[in-house]
Motif scaffolding. Structure first.
Motif, short mmCIF file in Angstrom:
data_model
loop_
_atom_site.label_atom_id
_atom_site.label_comp_id
_atom_site.label_asym_id
_atom_site.label_seq_id
_atom_site.Cartn_x
_atom_site.Cartn_y
_atom_site.Cartn_z
N HIS A 1 15.10 23.30 -2.47
CA HIS A 1 14.39 23.93 -3.66
C HIS A 1 14.75 25.04 -3.87
CE1 HIS A 1 11.00 24.36 -5.79
NE2 HIS A 1 10.74 25.77 -5.19
N ALA A 2 15.21 25.86 -2.68
CA ALA A 2 15.56 27.36 -3.12
C ALA A 2 17.05 27.24 -3.71
CB ALA A 2 15.74 28.07 -1.75
N GLN A 3 17.87 26.35 -3.39
CA GLN A 3 19.28 26.35 -4.29
C GLN A 3 19.00 26.01 -5.70
OE1 GLN A 3 21.43 23.49 -1.91
NE2 GLN A 3 21.84 24.85 -0.34
N GLN A 4 17.96 25.05 -5.97
CA GLN A 4 17.63 24.68 -7.41
C GLN A 4 16.93 25.83 -8.01
OE1 GLN A 4 18.46 21.88 -8.79
NE2 GLN A 4 18.02 22.78 -10.74
N MET A 5 16.28 26.63 -7.50
CA MET A 5 15.64 27.98 -7.95
C MET A 5 16.77 28.92 -8.19
SD MET A 5 12.80 30.24 -6.51
CE MET A 5 13.77 30.62 -5.19
N ILE A 6 17.69 29.20 -7.32
CA ILE A 6 18.76 29.90 -7.56
C ILE A 6 19.50 29.62 -8.76
CG2 ILE A 6 20.84 30.72 -6.47
CD1 ILE A 6 19.62 30.54 -3.87
N LYS A 7 19.83 28.30 -8.90
CA LYS A 7 20.48 28.09 -10.35
C LYS A 7 19.67 28.53 -11.57
CE LYS A 7 23.41 24.25 -8.32
NZ LYS A 7 23.57 22.94 -8.15
N GLU A 8 18.47 28.24 -11.43
CA GLU A 8 17.76 28.46 -12.50
C GLU A 8 17.64 29.90 -12.87
OE1 GLU A 8 13.93 26.52 -11.98
OE2 GLU A 8 14.69 24.58 -11.92
N TYR A 9 17.32 30.68 -11.74
CA TYR A 9 17.50 32.19 -11.91
C TYR A 9 18.74 32.87 -12.27
CZ TYR A 9 12.66 32.31 -10.26
OH TYR A 9 11.04 32.48 -10.24
N GLU A 10 19.89 32.10 -12.00
CA GLU A 10 20.98 32.65 -12.33
C GLU A 10 21.20 32.72 -13.83
OE1 GLU A 10 24.06 30.52 -10.39
OE2 GLU A 10 24.18 31.79 -8.64
N HIS A 11 20.75 31.56 -14.58
CA HIS A 11 20.77 31.67 -15.94
C HIS A 11 19.68 32.55 -16.76
CE1 HIS A 11 21.04 29.77 -19.91
NE2 HIS A 11 19.70 29.64 -20.01
N SER A 12 18.51 32.67 -16.18
CA SER A 12 17.56 33.79 -16.57
C SER A 12 18.03 35.19 -16.39
CB SER A 12 16.29 33.59 -15.86
OG SER A 12 15.63 32.38 -16.06
N VAL A 13 18.70 35.29 -15.41
CA VAL A 13 19.42 36.62 -14.97
C VAL A 13 20.39 36.85 -15.87
CG1 VAL A 13 20.35 38.28 -13.36
CG2 VAL A 13 18.29 36.81 -12.54
N SER A 14 21.36 35.99 -16.07
CA SER A 14 22.22 36.02 -16.90
C SER A 14 22.14 36.43 -18.52
CB SER A 14 23.10 34.92 -17.05
OG SER A 14 24.18 34.90 -17.92
N ALA B 1 12.76 21.46 11.01
CA ALA B 1 13.98 21.16 10.32
C ALA B 1 13.69 20.29 9.18
CB ALA B 1 14.91 20.16 11.33
N ASN B 2 12.94 19.40 9.03
CA ASN B 2 12.51 18.58 8.05
C ASN B 2 12.05 19.60 6.58
OD1 ASN B 2 13.28 16.13 9.39
ND2 ASN B 2 11.18 15.66 9.89
N ASP B 3 11.23 20.39 6.83
CA ASP B 3 10.63 21.04 6.08
C ASP B 3 11.71 22.26 5.55
OD1 ASP B 3 8.34 19.92 6.12
OD2 ASP B 3 7.35 21.26 7.27
N LEU B 4 12.46 22.70 6.56
CA LEU B 4 13.59 23.73 6.01
C LEU B 4 14.32 23.18 5.33
CD1 LEU B 4 14.83 26.43 6.57
CD2 LEU B 4 15.82 25.47 8.52
N PHE B 5 14.97 21.96 5.57
CA PHE B 5 15.94 21.36 4.82
C PHE B 5 15.55 21.09 3.24
CE2 PHE B 5 17.53 17.26 2.81
CZ PHE B 5 19.09 17.42 2.91
N ASP C 1 11.10 34.20 2.56
CA ASP C 1 10.00 34.40 3.83
C ASP C 1 9.77 33.13 4.48
OD1 ASP C 1 9.98 37.09 3.39
OD2 ASP C 1 7.97 37.10 2.31
N VAL C 2 9.65 32.03 3.50
CA VAL C 2 9.37 30.58 3.77
C VAL C 2 10.43 30.01 4.69
CG1 VAL C 2 8.70 28.04 3.08
CG2 VAL C 2 7.51 30.18 1.82
N ILE C 3 11.59 30.26 4.04
CA ILE C 3 12.67 29.73 4.98
C ILE C 3 12.91 30.38 6.12
CG2 ILE C 3 15.43 29.76 4.65
CD1 ILE C 3 15.21 29.19 1.63
N LYS C 4 12.73 31.89 6.31
CA LYS C 4 12.89 32.42 7.69
C LYS C 4 11.74 31.75 8.65
CE LYS C 4 14.69 36.76 5.72
NZ LYS C 4 14.48 38.00 5.36
N ASN C 5 10.74 31.76 8.11
CA ASN C 5 9.74 30.98 9.19
C ASN C 5 9.93 29.70 9.37
OD1 ASN C 5 7.88 33.48 8.98
ND2 ASN C 5 6.85 32.70 7.09
N LEU C 6 10.25 28.94 8.42
CA LEU C 6 10.51 27.43 8.95
C LEU C 6 11.84 27.40 10.01
CD1 LEU C 6 10.20 25.64 5.59
CD2 LEU C 6 8.74 25.43 7.52
#
Length: 572
Positions: free
Chosen positions: A258-271, A249-253, A238-243
Motif C-alpha cells: 500500500h505504501a509503495q502505491q501511495m509513494i507513486k501517487e505522491y511522486e506525481h503530486s510532488v512533481s 508479516a502478513n499485515d506488514l506485507f 509509523d505503521v510499517i515500523k510497528n508491524l
C-alpha cells in the motif's frame, strides 16, 4: 537802404529831393539800390528775380554761383517791379556740420543738401551741381506748396507715431495677458502630468499587488499539498515500523504494498508542485520617460507670435498645381473643403463626386478615396490621424481614421440641421448650419455648448476657422467675415467687396479668405483692414494655410481648373 520801386532823390547825396513823375516809371538795379548809387536797370535775372545794372549784369554772367542763371536783356526784361519776389534778409545763423565756423548759405538741388561757402567751393561746384544762394530761392517757401506738404508730412508722422504708441500699448497688454494665461496653462499641464504619473504609478503598484497575491496563493497551495504528504507519509511510516517490530508479516506485507502505491501517487503530486514558478522582481523605469527627463531641460516653451497692428506686405507666386480627379470620378471635381493633416497629406472633400480624398503633396497624387451616398461639404482635422466631414443632407458629421493611403470610417455624429462648415480646435467643434442659419459650438461627443441663431449676425454662414482665442465665420449673403470669441460674442467684423467663401487662419492671427471677385484676401486679426494676396484666381472656393511651408492650398470652381489644387508661396 532804399526799397525797390520807391521814389528816390535826383541828387544821390541827398535823400530829400523828390524825383519827377517820369522817373517814377524807371527801373533801377536792385543790388545797387540796397547799398550804393541808384543805377538804371540794364537787364533782369529770372533766377534771382532782380533787375540789374550794366555792371551787375556783366558780373552776374561771370560769377561762379550765378553764371548759369537765366538773364533777360533790357528789351525782354519785365517793365514793372510787381513781378519781383522780395529777397529774404541775409541773416544766416545755422553753422555747417562739416565746417563749423561757416554758416549755411546755399542749397544743392542735385544732392538735396544745405551747404556753406566751403562746401560749394570744394564739393558742390556750380559746374557739377545745381546750387542756389538760399535768399534767392527762399521767398517762395512762405505759405508755399513745400511748406504745406512738409507740414502735412509732419502731422502724418505725428499721427503715425501716436498710433504706433497706442498699438504698442495694446499689444503689450495682450502680451502680459497671454503670459498670465500661459502660466495658468503651465500649472494645468503640470497637473495633467502629475495625474498621468499617479495613474501610471497606480498601475504598476496594482500589477505588483496581483503578483504578490498570486505568490501567496501558490504558496498556500504548496503548503497544503506538502502538509498532506507529510501527514500521510509519517502515518504510513509509523505503521510499517510497528508491524515490523511486532513481526506481523502478513499485515506488514500488505502495508508495504500500500505504501509503495501511495509513494507513486505522491511522486506525481510532488512533481506537479515543483512546477510552480516563483520570480524575483526589480523595477526597470520606462526608458522613454527616463530619456525624456534626461534630455528635456524644460517643462515646455513659451511660444510667441508677433502681434502686428497692420498687415505686412506679402509677395505671392504660384508654386505648383496637383491634379485630384481620379478614375472613380464621373464628374469634374468641386473641392469644397480641405485640411492639412501633416505637411505632406492634404485631405479634401469633393462635393460633385461625393468623395473624401487623401492627396499626397510630395507625390502629387490622390492616395486614397472614400465615396458617400450624398454630398460632403467641409472637413476638419480632429487629431493627428483623424478628420471629421460634414454631410449636410444627412445632417451628420462622419469621423474618419486616416493613414497615408487609407481612410477608415469611425463613428457618426447626428446633428440638428444641415451642417456645412466645420472647424475643430482641441476638444471642441464649431459648425455652421443653413435653414435656419446658425452657428454651434459642440464637444467632440456631440454635446452642444453654445448656439448663435441671429439674422443680424448670420444669414448664410459658410466656412469656419478657429484658434485658441477666437472663431472666424464667412457669411455668403451678408458678404462678411465675423470674429467671435468662445463665448459666442462678436468681437469684430470685416465687410468684403464680394461674397466670401473658404477661409483659413495664419500662424500670426490673420485670416486668408476666398472672395467671389477672383481674389484671395488677407484680413487682419482684428478685422480692421484687408489686402489682396492672390489675384486672378477664378472662383476660389476652399483654402488652407501651411505655416510650416508658407503655402496657401486653394481650390476653385472654374471649368477644368476645378480638377486641380493650386499651391501659392507667400512671403512672411
Amino acid at each position: 537802404m532804399a526799397v525797390p520801386g520807391k521814389k528816390a532823390t535826383k541828387q544821390f547825396s541827398s535823400s530829400t529831393t523828390s524825383m519827377g513823375s517820369d522817373e517814377d516809371l524807371k527801373l533801377y538795379c536792385q543790388p545797387c539800390d540796397r547799398d550804393g548809387p541808384r543805377l538804371p536797370a540794364h537787364g533782369y535775372c529770372t533766377n534771382c528775380s532782380e533787375h540789374l545794372c550794366e555792371t551787375c549784369f556783366t558780373v552776374h554772367r561771370r560769377h561762379t554761383l550765378s553764371r548759369h542763371h537765366a538773364l533777360l536783356d533790357k528789351t525782354n526784361m519785365p517793365q514793372t517791379l510787381s513781378t519781383v519776389t522780395p529777397r529774404q534778409p541775409d541773416n544766416f545763423t545755422k553753422p555747417c556740420p562739416k565746417h563749423n565756423i561757416e554758416m549755411i548759405k546755399f542749397y544743392c538741388h542735385d544732392h538735396k543738401a544745405l551747404l556753406c561757402s566751403v562746401c560749394v567751393t570744394l564739393e558742390h561746384t556750380v559746374t557739377s551741381c545745381n546750387v542756389n544762394y538760399i535768399p534767392d530761392i527762399s521767398g517762395q517757401t512762405i505759405n508755399g506748396t513745400e511748406y504745406q506738404d512738409v507740414l502735412k508730412d509732419l502731422n502724418d508722422m505725428t499721427e503715425r507715431s501716436s498710433k504706433i504708441l497706442q498699438d504698442m500699448k495694446k499689444m503689450n497688454e495682450l502680451s502680459i495677458k497671454s503670459l498670465t494665461e500661459a502660466l495658468t496653462d503651465i500649472l494645468k499641464f503640470r497637473a495633467k502630468i502629475n495625474q498621468r504619473l499617479d495613474e501610471m504609478e497606480r498601475q504598476v503598484k496594482k500589477a505588483a499587488k496581483v503578483i504578490q497575491e498570486d505568490n501567496v496563493k501558490d504558496l498556500k497551495t504548496v503548503e497544503t499539498a506538502c502538509r498532506d504528504v507529510f501527514k500521510s507519509v509519517k502515518s504510513s511510516s509509523d505503521v510499517i515500523k510497528n508491524l515490523n517490530t511486532s513481526k506481523q508479516a502478513n499485515d506488514l506485507f500488505m502495508e508495504l504494498k500500500h505504501a509503495q502505491q501511495m509513494i507513486k501517487e505522491y511522486e506525481h503530486s510532488v512533481s506537479k508542485l515543483s512546477e510552480f514558478e516563483v520570480k524575483e522582481y526589480n523595477f526597470e523605469p520606462n526608458e522613454v520617460i527616463s530619456n525624456l527627463l534626461a534630455k528635456e531641460k524644460s517643462l515646455g516653451t513659451l511660444k510667441g507670435r508677433i502681434l502686428s497692428p497692420a498687415l505686412r506686405s506679402r509677395q505671392c507666386s504660384q508654386m505648383d498645381k496637383i491634379g485630384i480627379k481620379t478614375s472613380q470620378d464621373r464628374l469634374d471635381c468641386w473641392i469644397t473643403g480641405m485640411t492639412l493633416l501633416t505637411p505632406d497629406l492634404l485631405i479634401i472633400t469633393d462635393y460633385n463626386n461625393k468623395a473624401i480624398k487623401i492627396v499626397d503633396i510630395s507625390r502629387k497624387s490622390v492616395q486614397a478615396q472614400h465615396n458617400f451616398d450624398s454630398e460632403p461639404y467641409d472637413v476638419t482635422t480632429v487629431s493627428q490621424n483623424e478628420v471629421a466631414v460634414t454631410l449636410p443632407f444627412h445632417q451628420t458629421i462622419q469621423f474618419f481614421s486616416v493613414s497615408r493611403n487609407n481612410l477608415r470610417k469611425k463613428h457618426t455624429l447626428q446633428v440638428d440641421g444641415k451642417c456645412y462648415g466645420i472647424s475643430c480646435h482641441k476638444d471642441k467643434m464649431v459648425v455652421s448650419y443653413l435653414n435656419p442659419a446658425k452657428i454651434q459650438i459642440l464637444l467632440i461627443n456631440g454635446t452642444v455648448l453654445q448656439t448663435i441663431q441671429d439674422e443680424n449676425i448670420f444669414k448664410n454662414p459658410n466656412y469656419i476657422t478657429t484658434s485658441d482665442n477666437c472663431i472666424f465665420v464667412s457669411d455668403y449673403s451678408l458678404k462678411t467675415v465675423t470674429k467671435l470669441n468662445w463665448q459666442c460674442e462678436v468681437t469684430g467684423k470685416y465687410v468684403c467687396t464680394a461674397s466670401p467663401r473658404g477661409l483659413t487662419m495664419s500662424d500670426d492671427g490673420t485670416v486668408f479668405v476666398c472672395i467671389d471677385n477672383n481674389t484671395i484676401e488677407e484680413i487682419s486679426g482684428d478685422c480692421s483692414e484687408g489686402q489682396i494676396v492672390v489675384k486672378d484666381i477664378k472662383y476660389p472656393q476652399a483654402v488652407y494655410w501651411s505655416a510650416e511651408t508658407c503655402t496657401l492650398y486653394t481650390s476653385n470652381r472654374a471649368l477644368k481648373e476645378s480638377n486641380f489644387i493650386k499651391l501659392f508661396k507667400l512671403s512672411k
